[in-house]
Design a protein around this motif. Structure first.
Motif, PDB file in Angstrom:
ATOM      1  N   LYS A   1       0.819  -1.214   0.000  1.00  0.00           N
ATOM      2  CA  LYS A   1       0.000   0.000   0.000  1.00  0.00           C
ATOM      3  C   LYS A   1       0.854   1.265   0.000  1.00  0.00           C
ATOM      4  O   LYS A   1       0.510   2.261  -0.620  1.00  0.00           O
ATOM      5  CB  LYS A   1      -0.945  -0.013   1.196  1.00  0.00           C
ATOM      6  CG  LYS A   1      -1.924   1.152   1.222  1.00  0.00           C
ATOM      7  CD  LYS A   1      -2.957   0.958   2.316  1.00  0.00           C
ATOM      8  CE  LYS A   1      -3.921   2.080   2.382  1.00  0.00           C
ATOM      9  NZ  LYS A   1      -5.020   2.004   1.430  1.00  0.00           N
TER      10      LYS A   1
ATOM     11  N   THR B   1      -5.898  -1.920  14.188  1.00  0.00           N
ATOM     12  CA  THR B   1      -6.534  -1.685  12.882  1.00  0.00           C
ATOM     13  C   THR B   1      -5.492  -1.698  11.767  1.00  0.00           C
ATOM     14  O   THR B   1      -4.320  -1.365  11.976  1.00  0.00           O
ATOM     15  CB  THR B   1      -7.273  -0.336  12.842  1.00  0.00           C
ATOM     16  OG1 THR B   1      -6.304   0.714  12.902  1.00  0.00           O
ATOM     17  CG2 THR B   1      -8.271  -0.215  13.989  1.00  0.00           C
TER      18      THR B   1
ATOM     19  N   THR C   1      -5.391   0.334   9.241  1.00  0.00           N
ATOM     20  CA  THR C   1      -4.986   1.718   8.973  1.00  0.00           C
ATOM     21  C   THR C   1      -3.812   2.108   9.866  1.00  0.00           C
ATOM     22  O   THR C   1      -2.821   2.691   9.399  1.00  0.00           O
ATOM     23  CB  THR C   1      -6.169   2.685   9.195  1.00  0.00           C
ATOM     24  OG1 THR C   1      -7.231   2.292   8.334  1.00  0.00           O
ATOM     25  CG2 THR C   1      -5.777   4.117   8.920  1.00  0.00           C
ATOM     26  N   ASN C   2      -3.890   1.772  11.143  1.00  0.00           N
ATOM     27  CA  ASN C   2      -2.792   2.074  12.071  1.00  0.00           C
ATOM     28  C   ASN C   2      -1.550   1.250  11.740  1.00  0.00           C
ATOM     29  O   ASN C   2      -0.422   1.706  11.911  1.00  0.00           O
ATOM     30  CB  ASN C   2      -3.220   1.832  13.512  1.00  0.00           C
ATOM     31  CG  ASN C   2      -4.216   2.864  13.993  1.00  0.00           C
ATOM     32  OD1 ASN C   2      -4.429   3.894  13.359  1.00  0.00           O
ATOM     33  ND2 ASN C   2      -4.854   2.582  15.110  1.00  0.00           N
TER      34      ASN C   2
ATOM     35  N   VAL D   1      -0.648   0.336   8.722  1.00  0.00           N
ATOM     36  CA  VAL D   1      -0.035   1.009   7.566  1.00  0.00           C
ATOM     37  C   VAL D   1       0.764   2.229   8.033  1.00  0.00           C
ATOM     38  O   VAL D   1       1.900   2.449   7.597  1.00  0.00           O
ATOM     39  CB  VAL D   1      -1.106   1.412   6.527  1.00  0.00           C
ATOM     40  CG1 VAL D   1      -0.526   2.312   5.449  1.00  0.00           C
ATOM     41  CG2 VAL D   1      -1.727   0.165   5.897  1.00  0.00           C
ATOM     42  N   GLU D   2       0.197   3.001   8.948  1.00  0.00           N
ATOM     43  CA  GLU D   2       0.902   4.180   9.487  1.00  0.00           C
ATOM     44  C   GLU D   2       2.186   3.772  10.192  1.00  0.00           C
ATOM     45  O   GLU D   2       3.226   4.423  10.032  1.00  0.00           O
ATOM     46  CB  GLU D   2      -0.006   4.940  10.445  1.00  0.00           C
ATOM     47  CG  GLU D   2      -1.152   5.664   9.767  1.00  0.00           C
ATOM     48  CD  GLU D   2      -2.143   6.278  10.751  1.00  0.00           C
ATOM     49  OE1 GLU D   2      -1.887   6.258  11.977  1.00  0.00           O
ATOM     50  OE2 GLU D   2      -3.184   6.774  10.288  1.00  0.00           O
TER      51      GLU D   2
END
Length: 143
Positions: free
Chosen positions: A27, A122, A124-125, A127-128
Motif C-alpha cells: 500500500k 486496525t 490503517t494504524n 499502515v501508518e
C-alpha cells in the motif's frame, strides 16, 4: 538504488500479521525484499550460511522485525542466540509484538533492540506504523 535496499526478515508465526505487513508494504510502496520465518530457529537458519551457500537473507543491510510469542524458539530466545553470534550481533532488530508486559520490554531492550512496538489493532494504524518505520530505517545508516 540497490545500496538503499534493506533486506527485511519478518520473524512472525501469525499468518494474518504476515499478510498485514505485506499488504501495508504494498500500500505504501515499500519494495524492500521481505523474508519470512515462522520461529527463531528458522530465522537463524535463514541468516546463517550453510554448507558453503550464502544465507537465504542477504548479509548486507539487514533489518529484523521480530515477534516475541512464537513456537519452537520465541523472540527473547532468538535474541539470546542472535546477540551471541559475532556475525549476527550487529543486526538491527525491531520488536513488533502484542506483548505489553514490562518484563518483555525490559528483556528485549537488554538485548539492544532498536525499538519495541505494539502491533496496532486496525489495518490503517498498521499502515501508518509501517510508513513510520520505513522513514526511520531509510534515514538510518545500516551496518
Amino acid at each position: 538504488m540497490t545500496e538503499n535496499v534493506i533486506n527485511i526478515l519478518l520473524v512472525e508465526d501469525d499468518e494474518v500479521d504476515v499478510m498485514n505487513v505485506q499488504r501495508a508494504f504494498k500500500k505504501i510502496n515499500i519494495t524492500n525484499p521481505v523474508y519470512v520465518a515462522t520461529n527463531g530457529i528458522e530465522a537463524l537458519s535463514m541468516l546463517r550460511s550453510s554448507k558453503g551457500e550464502p544465507p537465504q537473507v542477504p548479509a548486507a543491510r539487514r533489518l529484523i522485525l521480530l515477534d516475541l510469542n512464537m513456537p519452537k524458539m520465541g523472540g527473547i530466545e532468538f535474541l539470546v542466540e542472535l546477540r551471541s553470534d559475532p556475525q549476527l550481533k550487529p543486526t538491527p532488530v525491531v520488536v513488533m509484538t502484542t506483548s505489553n508486559q514490562d518484563q518483555d520490554r525490559v528483556e528485549a531492550y537488554n538485548f539492544n533492540v532498536a525499538g519495541y512496538i505494539l502491533k496496532p489493532v486496525t489495518f490503517t494504524n498498521f499502515v501508518e506504523l509501517m510508513a513510520t518505520l520505513n522513514k526511520y530505517w531509510t534515514l538510518c545508516e545500516m551496518p
